[in-house]
Every structure is written in structure tokens, then in C-alpha cells.
Design an enzyme around this catalytic site. Structure first.
Site, PDB file in Angstrom:
ATOM      1  N   ASP A  12       0.815  -1.219   0.000  1.00  0.00           N
ATOM      2  CA  ASP A  12       0.000   0.000   0.000  1.00  0.00           C
ATOM      3  C   ASP A  12       0.848   1.268   0.000  1.00  0.00           C
ATOM      4  OD1 ASP A  12      -2.386  -1.307  -0.016  1.00  0.00           O
ATOM      5  OD2 ASP A  12      -2.564  -1.390   2.175  1.00  0.00           O
ATOM      6  N   HIS A 214      27.338   5.949 -12.725  1.00  0.00           N
ATOM      7  CA  HIS A 214      26.041   6.074 -12.041  1.00  0.00           C
ATOM      8  C   HIS A 214      25.984   5.216 -10.768  1.00  0.00           C
ATOM      9  CE1 HIS A 214      24.086   7.448 -16.066  1.00  0.00           C
ATOM     10  NE2 HIS A 214      24.720   8.424 -15.460  1.00  0.00           N
ATOM     11  N   ASP A 231      28.203  13.191  -6.197  1.00  0.00           N
ATOM     12  CA  ASP A 231      27.411  13.910  -7.210  1.00  0.00           C
ATOM     13  C   ASP A 231      25.998  13.942  -6.650  1.00  0.00           C
ATOM     14  OD1 ASP A 231      25.860  14.725  -9.371  1.00  0.00           O
ATOM     15  OD2 ASP A 231      26.964  13.507 -10.837  1.00  0.00           O
ATOM     16  N   ASP A 242      22.624  20.504  -9.197  1.00  0.00           N
ATOM     17  CA  ASP A 242      23.361  19.289  -9.577  1.00  0.00           C
ATOM     18  C   ASP A 242      24.844  19.581  -9.388  1.00  0.00           C
ATOM     19  OD1 ASP A 242      24.308  16.985 -10.754  1.00  0.00           O
ATOM     20  OD2 ASP A 242      23.592  17.454 -12.775  1.00  0.00           O
ATOM     21  N   HIS A 321      32.000  10.864 -20.909  1.00  0.00           N
ATOM     22  CA  HIS A 321      30.689  11.542 -20.949  1.00  0.00           C
ATOM     23  C   HIS A 321      30.847  12.975 -21.448  1.00  0.00           C
ATOM     24  CE1 HIS A 321      31.502  13.718 -17.149  1.00  0.00           C
ATOM     25  NE2 HIS A 321      31.904  12.580 -16.627  1.00  0.00           N
ATOM     26  N   HIS A 325      24.815  19.561 -19.361  1.00  0.00           N
ATOM     27  CA  HIS A 325      23.447  19.412 -19.854  1.00  0.00           C
ATOM     28  C   HIS A 325      22.644  20.609 -19.369  1.00  0.00           C
ATOM     29  CE1 HIS A 325      22.608  18.043 -15.711  1.00  0.00           C
ATOM     30  NE2 HIS A 325      23.693  17.304 -15.825  1.00  0.00           N
ATOM     31  N   HIS A 332      18.315  16.676 -16.000  1.00  0.00           N
ATOM     32  CA  HIS A 332      18.686  16.745 -17.414  1.00  0.00           C
ATOM     33  C   HIS A 332      17.502  17.433 -18.083  1.00  0.00           C
ATOM     34  CE1 HIS A 332      21.619  13.105 -16.995  1.00  0.00           C
ATOM     35  NE2 HIS A 332      21.972  14.132 -16.273  1.00  0.00           N
ATOM     36  N   GLU A 355      30.655  19.838 -16.012  1.00  0.00           N
ATOM     37  CA  GLU A 355      31.052  18.722 -15.174  1.00  0.00           C
ATOM     38  C   GLU A 355      32.076  17.787 -15.811  1.00  0.00           C
ATOM     39  OE1 GLU A 355      27.943  15.696 -14.713  1.00  0.00           O
ATOM     40  OE2 GLU A 355      26.544  17.060 -15.688  1.00  0.00           O
ATOM     41  N   TYR A 359      38.424   9.348 -15.294  1.00  0.00           N
ATOM     42  CA  TYR A 359      38.151   8.057 -14.655  1.00  0.00           C
ATOM     43  C   TYR A 359      39.264   7.110 -15.093  1.00  0.00           C
ATOM     44  CZ  TYR A 359      33.924  10.772 -14.497  1.00  0.00           C
ATOM     45  OH  TYR A 359      33.044  11.808 -14.308  1.00  0.00           O
ATOM     46  N   ARG A 376      35.331  14.025 -10.601  1.00  0.00           N
ATOM     47  CA  ARG A 376      34.404  14.875 -11.369  1.00  0.00           C
ATOM     48  C   ARG A 376      34.143  16.129 -10.548  1.00  0.00           C
ATOM     49  NH1 ARG A 376      30.981  11.390 -12.566  1.00  0.00           N
ATOM     50  NH2 ARG A 376      29.290  11.639 -11.070  1.00  0.00           N
ATOM     51  N   GLU A 378      31.578  19.476 -10.715  1.00  0.00           N
ATOM     52  CA  GLU A 378      30.372  19.928 -11.428  1.00  0.00           C
ATOM     53  C   GLU A 378      29.755  21.147 -10.749  1.00  0.00           C
ATOM     54  OE1 GLU A 378      27.101  17.057 -11.384  1.00  0.00           O
ATOM     55  OE2 GLU A 378      26.229  18.047 -13.149  1.00  0.00           O
TER      56      GLU A 378
HETATM   57  N1  GLY Z   1      23.796  13.737 -11.557  1.00  0.00           N
HETATM   58  C1  GLY Z   1      23.491  13.590 -12.908  1.00  0.00           C
HETATM   59  C2  GLY Z   1      24.403  14.366 -13.732  1.00  0.00           C
HETATM   60  O1  GLY Z   1      25.362  14.894 -13.251  1.00  0.00           O
HETATM   61  O2  GLY Z   1      24.172  14.534 -14.889  1.00  0.00           O
HETATM   62 MN    MN Z   2      25.595  15.513 -11.305  1.00  0.00          MN
HETATM   63 MN    MN Z   3      24.956  16.827 -14.189  1.00  0.00          MN
END
Ligand code: GLY
Ligand code: MN
Ligand code: MN
Length: 408
Positions: A12, A214, A231, A242, A321, A325, A332, A355, A359, A376, A378
Site C-alpha cells: 500500500d 552512475h 554527485d 546538480d 561523458h 546538460h 537533465h 562537469e 576516470y 568529477r 560539477e
Molecule cells: N547527476 C546527474 C548528472 O550529473 O548529470
Molecule cells: Mn551531477
Molecule cells: Mn549533471
């Protein structure tokens, strides 16, 4: 346009309700089971909402609903109707309309109902009444969402400030011997005490876990002499922040960690400097790639010239990557990145993340000190008519500032 739906988690229990971003953008209404109808030029009211009525019995269990009165008084709707009357009322509302704008494909069940209302009206009137043309609303609406209003920017600054505070808190609390989960708890503590939710599952990745882009497992012991990549961001009034930061669990960067970190930071600074009105969207990614590629050559992780390594995309072994974005109601966020095949030009009050990362795995050809380093950094950047505005500047990214904060 339909609101978001409640979604069952198990038994529930529901997932926490999060309003659909498009619906929120046009209404500021935070309940499920609602439909917004806008009919330009309709004399007896242009903005209508169908929603749940107030219900004293349900209020006892779930709390109060805004109700029809609230939709008129607080949301500024011209009129409001019970959601149960939707099928009865909606076909009639389409009578004088030539064109129906609808978010086609977003919610297949709602698509069917919209087409059903229209077809019912067309059949009844032998094709004389109701919209002959259906236009997808997505592009029009998402281009609007891409350029933020001053009110939206105010929300984004607030989300950014709270997310920055949470990241600084994580840095202050981090100690060898802790688990990733304890750091995640510090982030969540800071979001929730400001009335915010996480904007996405936080990534709290110690040591080699940072190489998993991720990683959300967040339950491992932090490596004493390793780095921690976080992150994480929150939503304020559904507007996302973000942020990524990478810092040493011990509070002091080792020499190889520092080399990699400062390279990523230099790439980020070069990239942020490209976030200017009139620049193509791709420019900041290209700036980051150039700095990172030169640095990878200096670290002897790549051989040959910068141009060749970029052209052959060899940097992708360590940087797989893109550099950012759009950011807004969705992390995103919506909006086209390319127009007629070309990178679109940045405009004032677009907001992007910047960002870059590196790696570095543990393969045989990687020098031992560089193995398993994932970094990273960002930040959230607003395009202005002058210099870029860093919404997340409050959380330190310089080595000395991070180390000083961690010592406190
Ligand atoms: N946390 C998702 C990104 O950095 O795009
Ligand atoms: Mn991020
Ligand atoms: Mn991001």
C-alpha cells in the site's frame, strides 16, 4: 495537459509524489489527478482546471486538498471542475477549436483519452466541430522552459545554495572509517531540513567506486587514503541543483590525486569560461576536452599530439561523458541542443551544468599511483549578458579551500 500520477512502490506504499515538470511549470499545482485546459479567447474563461474536490473524509487520512475554490483563488484559474466530470465536459470545450495542442506520447493512457474526446466530438458533429489538427506541444513548451524567468532563477539560486551547503557539510563530516551511507545521510539531512528533496539519487562513491559513473549503491566503507566523489543535488520548488565534488577522505590530497584533480579543475575553469551568450553549446565541452587531453598526455596516459588524440577520441578511455546538460525543473532539463544539425547558440538565462571528469582504471598500462582515481567537478552555470554566473560557487573546489574546510 495532465498532472503526474501517483506511483505504487509496494503493497500500500507509494513513491513520494513528484509533480510532472511540464504541469508544474504551467500551474504551480502539486497534486495528482488534475488536468489543465487552456483555451485562448474563450469568453467565459481561458484557463480551466479539473482536479480533486475537497473531501473531509480523505482529509482525515491524507491531509487537505486544494479543491476547486483553491484552484480559482490560489492558482488563478478562471474556472475549476471536479476531475470526475472530465469525460463529460471536455469534448464540449473543444467545440470551437481548430487546433489541439497536446504533449503527444508522454502518457499513452492520457493520449488515448484526448483522442477519444476529440473523436467523439468529430463523430457527433460529422466532422464539423472540434480540432482538425493536433499539434505536439512538446517543442513549444520545452523551448520556453529552456530560458529561465527571473522567478525561476531565484528558485535555482536557492536550490544551488542548499545543495552547496549539503556538499560542504559532507566535506566537513567526512572521516576515515566512515561508510558512504553516512555521508549520504549528511546530504539528505541538509536537504530535508530546508524543505527540499534530492533531485536524483545521490552518488556517494569512495575510491574505485567513482569509476562507476552512475554508482548509487552508496554502502561501502570509505578508503582511508582514497578520494570520495559525490554527485548530489536537491530540488527547491522542483528546480534542481546538480553538484559534484571530489575530495580526499583523509582531508589531504596525495600527489597523484592532486595532479588529476587539478587537471579536471583546470578543464572545468576553461569550460565555464565558454558559457557565454552567443557561444555554441558545444564550445564548453570542446574546451574541457582540449585541456583534459593535454593533461592526459602530460601524465603519460596518452601519447601523441593533442589534435590527434581529440580527433581519434582517445581521451574517451578516461573521459567518456559529455561536459554538461541543461538544468531546470528536470536535472537533465528539456530543450534542444542542436538546431538543424548545428550546435545551438547559448542565450541569456539558459542554465547548464559544467562537469568534466577523469576516470582512470587499474589496467596494467596505468602507472600504479594513478590507478583507480575518479574525479568529477560539477557546477551549475547561468548564461548572462556578461560573465557566467556560477550558482554553486559556495562550495569550494580549489585544493587549498577543500583541505582547509576539511580541517575545520
Ligand atoms: N547527476 C546527474 C548528472 O550529473 O548529470
Ligand atoms: Mn551531477
Ligand atoms: Mn549533471
Amino acid at each position: 495537459m495532465a498532472s503526474g500520477r501517483e506511483s505504487l512502490r509496494n503493497g500500500d506504499s507509494h513513491y513520494p509524489f513528484r509533480q510532472d515538470s511540464d504541469f508544474w511549470y504551467l500551474t504551480g499545482f502539486d497534486e495528482p489527478e488534475a488536468v489543465l485546459v487552456i483555451i485562448p479567447g474563450r469568453e467565459s474563461g481561458e484557463q480551466l482546471m479539473f482536479l480533486r474536490e475537497r473531501d473531509p473524509e480523505r482529509a482525515q487520512w491524507d491531509g487537505p486538498r486544494l479543491g476547486l475554490e483553491g484552484a480559482r483563488e490560489l492558482l488563478g484559474m478562471d474556472d475549476a471542475f471536479p476531475i470526475h466530470d472530465l469525460d463529460d465536459i471536455l469534448p464540449g470545450l473543444m467545440e470551437g477549436c481548430e487546433r489541439l495542442f497536446h504533449l503527444v506520447g508522454k502518457d499513452p493512457l492520457f493520449d488515448q483519452r484526448v483522442l477519444g474526446w476529440r473523436n467523439q466530438l468529430r463523430a457527433r458533429s460529422k466532422g464539423q466541430k472540434g480540432p482538425g489538427e493536433i499539434v505536439s506541444l512538446e517543442h513549444l513548451l520545452h523551448e520556453q522552459r529552456l530560458i529561465k524567468s527571473s522567478e525561476e532563477i531565484r528558485c535555482m539560486r536557492r536550490a544551488a545554495a542548499i545543495a552547496a551547503g549539503a556538499m560542504s557539510r559532507a566535506m566537513r563530516h567526512c572521516r576515515p572509517g566512515m561508510n558512504e551511507a553516512e555521508i549520504q545521510a549528511e546530504l539528505l539531512h541538509e536537504y530535508h531540513r530546508h524543505g527540499c528533496q534530492p533531485a536524483y539519487q545521490p552518488i556517494v562513491a569512495g575510491g574505485a567506486n567513482a569509476l562507476i559513473l552512475h554508482y548509487i549503491t552508496n554502502n561501502q566503507l570509505l578508503p582511508e587514503s582514497g578520494l570520495l566523489l559525490i554527485d548530489a543535488g536537491c530540488e527547491y520548488h522542483n528546480y534542481a541543483a546538480d553538484i559534484s565534488r571530489t575530495f580526499p577522505v583523509s582531508g589531504r590530497f596525495g600527489p597523484a590525486q592532486r595532479d588529476v584533480y587539478e587537471l579536471v579543475l583546470a578543464a572545468q575553469q576553461a569550460a565555464i569560461d565558454q558559457v557565454r551568450a552567443g557561444q555554441p553549446y558545444d564550445a564548453f565541452h570542446e574546451a574541457a576536452v582540449r585541456v583534459l587531453t593535454q593533461g592526459l598526455i602530460d601524465l603519460k596516459l596518452l601519447q601523441g599530439s593533442v589534435d590527434d588524440n581529440i580527433e581519434q577520441q582517445h581521451f574517451r578511455r578516461f573521459y567518456m561523458h559529455k561536459t554538461g546538460h541543461w538544468l531546470g525543473l528536470d536535472v537533465h532539463d528539456v530543450g534542444d541542443y542542436r538546431i538543424e544539425g548545428q550546435s545551438r547558440l547559448l542565450e541569456r538565462n539558459m542554465v547548464v551544468t559544467v562537469e568534466p571528469g577523469l576516470y582512470i582504471g587499474a589496467e596494467d598500462d596505468i602507472p600504479e599511483p594513478l590507478r583507480n582515481i575518479g574525479v568529477r567537478i560539477e557546477d551549475d552555470i547561468r548564461v548572462t549578458s556578461g560573465d557566467p554566473e556560477n550558482l554553486t560557487h559556495a562550495v569550494p573546489s580549489a585544493v587549498e579551500e577543500i583541505e582547509a574546510l576539511m580541517q575545520r
